[in-house]
Design a protein around this motif. Sequence first.
Motif, mmCIF file in Angstrom:
data_model
loop_
_atom_site.group_PDB
_atom_site.id
_atom_site.type_symbol
_atom_site.label_atom_id
_atom_site.label_comp_id
_atom_site.label_asym_id
_atom_site.label_seq_id
_atom_site.Cartn_x
_atom_site.Cartn_y
_atom_site.Cartn_z
ATOM 1 N N ALA A 151 0.855 -1.192 0.000
ATOM 2 C CA ALA A 151 0.000 0.000 0.000
ATOM 3 C C ALA A 151 0.891 1.242 0.000
ATOM 4 O O ALA A 151 2.053 1.187 0.402
ATOM 5 C CB ALA A 151 -0.914 0.006 1.219
ATOM 6 N N VAL A 152 0.329 2.336 -0.486
ATOM 7 C CA VAL A 152 1.040 3.613 -0.532
ATOM 8 C C VAL A 152 0.342 4.580 0.418
ATOM 9 O O VAL A 152 -0.862 4.825 0.285
ATOM 10 C CB VAL A 152 1.065 4.191 -1.955
ATOM 11 N N LEU A 153 1.099 5.107 1.363
ATOM 12 C CA LEU A 153 0.559 6.051 2.343
ATOM 13 C C LEU A 153 0.939 7.467 1.917
ATOM 14 O O LEU A 153 2.098 7.757 1.655
ATOM 15 C CB LEU A 153 1.155 5.749 3.723
ATOM 16 N N LEU A 154 -0.053 8.348 1.832
ATOM 17 C CA LEU A 154 0.171 9.725 1.402
ATOM 18 C C LEU A 154 0.202 10.635 2.624
ATOM 19 O O LEU A 154 -0.750 10.654 3.409
ATOM 20 C CB LEU A 154 -0.936 10.154 0.445
ATOM 21 N N THR A 155 1.302 11.366 2.797
ATOM 22 C CA THR A 155 1.450 12.222 3.969
ATOM 23 C C THR A 155 1.851 13.636 3.558
ATOM 24 O O THR A 155 2.337 13.862 2.448
ATOM 25 C CB THR A 155 2.523 11.679 4.940
ATOM 26 N N ALA A 156 1.672 14.583 4.491
ATOM 27 C CA ALA A 156 2.083 15.973 4.251
ATOM 28 C C ALA A 156 2.324 16.647 5.599
ATOM 29 O O ALA A 156 1.859 16.177 6.640
ATOM 30 C CB ALA A 156 1.015 16.722 3.468
ATOM 31 N N ILE A 157 3.053 17.744 5.526
ATOM 32 C CA ILE A 157 3.299 18.528 6.736
ATOM 33 C C ILE A 157 3.213 20.008 6.384
ATOM 34 O O ILE A 157 3.718 20.439 5.342
ATOM 35 C CB ILE A 157 4.679 18.179 7.347
ATOM 36 N N ASP A 158 2.535 20.775 7.205
ATOM 37 C CA ASP A 158 2.441 22.215 6.985
ATOM 38 C C ASP A 158 3.822 22.838 7.172
ATOM 39 O O ASP A 158 4.580 22.449 8.082
ATOM 40 C CB ASP A 158 1.448 22.841 7.960
ATOM 41 N N ALA A 159 4.144 23.800 6.333
ATOM 42 C CA ALA A 159 5.482 24.404 6.342
ATOM 43 C C ALA A 159 5.858 24.990 7.700
ATOM 44 O O ALA A 159 7.022 25.001 8.090
ATOM 45 C CB ALA A 159 5.566 25.482 5.266
ATOM 46 N N SER A 160 4.869 25.456 8.444
ATOM 47 C CA SER A 160 5.151 26.134 9.718
ATOM 48 C C SER A 160 5.252 25.164 10.903
ATOM 49 O O SER A 160 5.565 25.577 12.015
ATOM 50 C CB SER A 160 4.047 27.154 10.006
ATOM 51 N N LYS A 161 4.994 23.867 10.648
ATOM 52 C CA LYS A 161 4.937 22.919 11.759
ATOM 53 C C LYS A 161 6.146 21.991 11.779
ATOM 54 O O LYS A 161 6.793 21.767 10.762
ATOM 55 C CB LYS A 161 3.646 22.104 11.669
ATOM 56 N N PRO A 162 6.458 21.421 12.950
ATOM 57 C CA PRO A 162 7.591 20.491 13.048
ATOM 58 C C PRO A 162 7.256 19.134 12.428
ATOM 59 O O PRO A 162 6.080 18.802 12.223
ATOM 60 C CB PRO A 162 7.809 20.367 14.556
#
Length: 284
Positions: A151-162
């Motif tokens: 399976a492929v897990l799609l993730t992201a992080i906001d630029a301002s967050k750690p």
Amino acid sequence: MNLINKKVTHKLFGMGSIVKQNDSIIEIHFASENKMFVFPDAFEKHLKLQDKSDASSLDKIIQKREMERKEVEWKKEEERKQQRKKLELRLEHEKLMKHHKLHPESQMVFWCDMEEQNHAFSEWNVFSGAIKSGNNKGKPNKPSRLHQNSAVLLTAIDASKPEKDRRILGVYMVNEDFIGKLCEDGNVPAHSKYKLQLTEQESDQLLFWKYYMNKKSPQTMSWNTGKYRYFDNLWMAQILLDIVSLKSDPKERELAQQFFKHFCKMNQITEQELPKPNGALMHS
């Protein structure tokens, strides 16, 4: 090209005159009798037009016809090559399917920027990126560990967050007949059925580092480089199980449940023996 009444010379029959003509046959009247010839093939070996201008025009027609013939032959040969390649790939595919052994870390987590998020959920496809150095620099990465159990897990992080606040956006099983070892273009397409996108509210509750852990440094939460990394099959099962509990819509919850069961079957995981999440966030 009209050749009626044109004078020709034949190596054996001598001088003659063309009396009939169509796209494939000409008839020539010689002193003793009439003879039929294949047109324009006969002018390549046996016949010669007396008029130089006509002969030049006919030569151009013959050359054009020969080029067209060669092009047809080339296309046929290319088709044969493609058919041979498809057969080789099919046989290799069948061999890999027959002898495939489950890798304990055959899942992919992908770091999506905004553009990739839009593409991933509209096309249900991710690109594994290009090789950065070496002889194959610039060529697509080959996700060789991925197989039908992946399976492929799609993730992201906001630029301002750690990094610890990396969110899970969605997940999909790879396409039914996908084999990473045979992937030449770096594209990883989704299964026709098993694909889930989380709402923003659901995503905020599903943090990636709750599940993922660098086993050499359990408390460290850093991505460093690369668009993707492989991770443990058990961790993906934990994530899918938690997605089931997050989904409130009955249809989505049912799909998530089916997805989880399918994944566990493909990865030989028993739900009752699945450990609790123990990622880096649990050690911070």
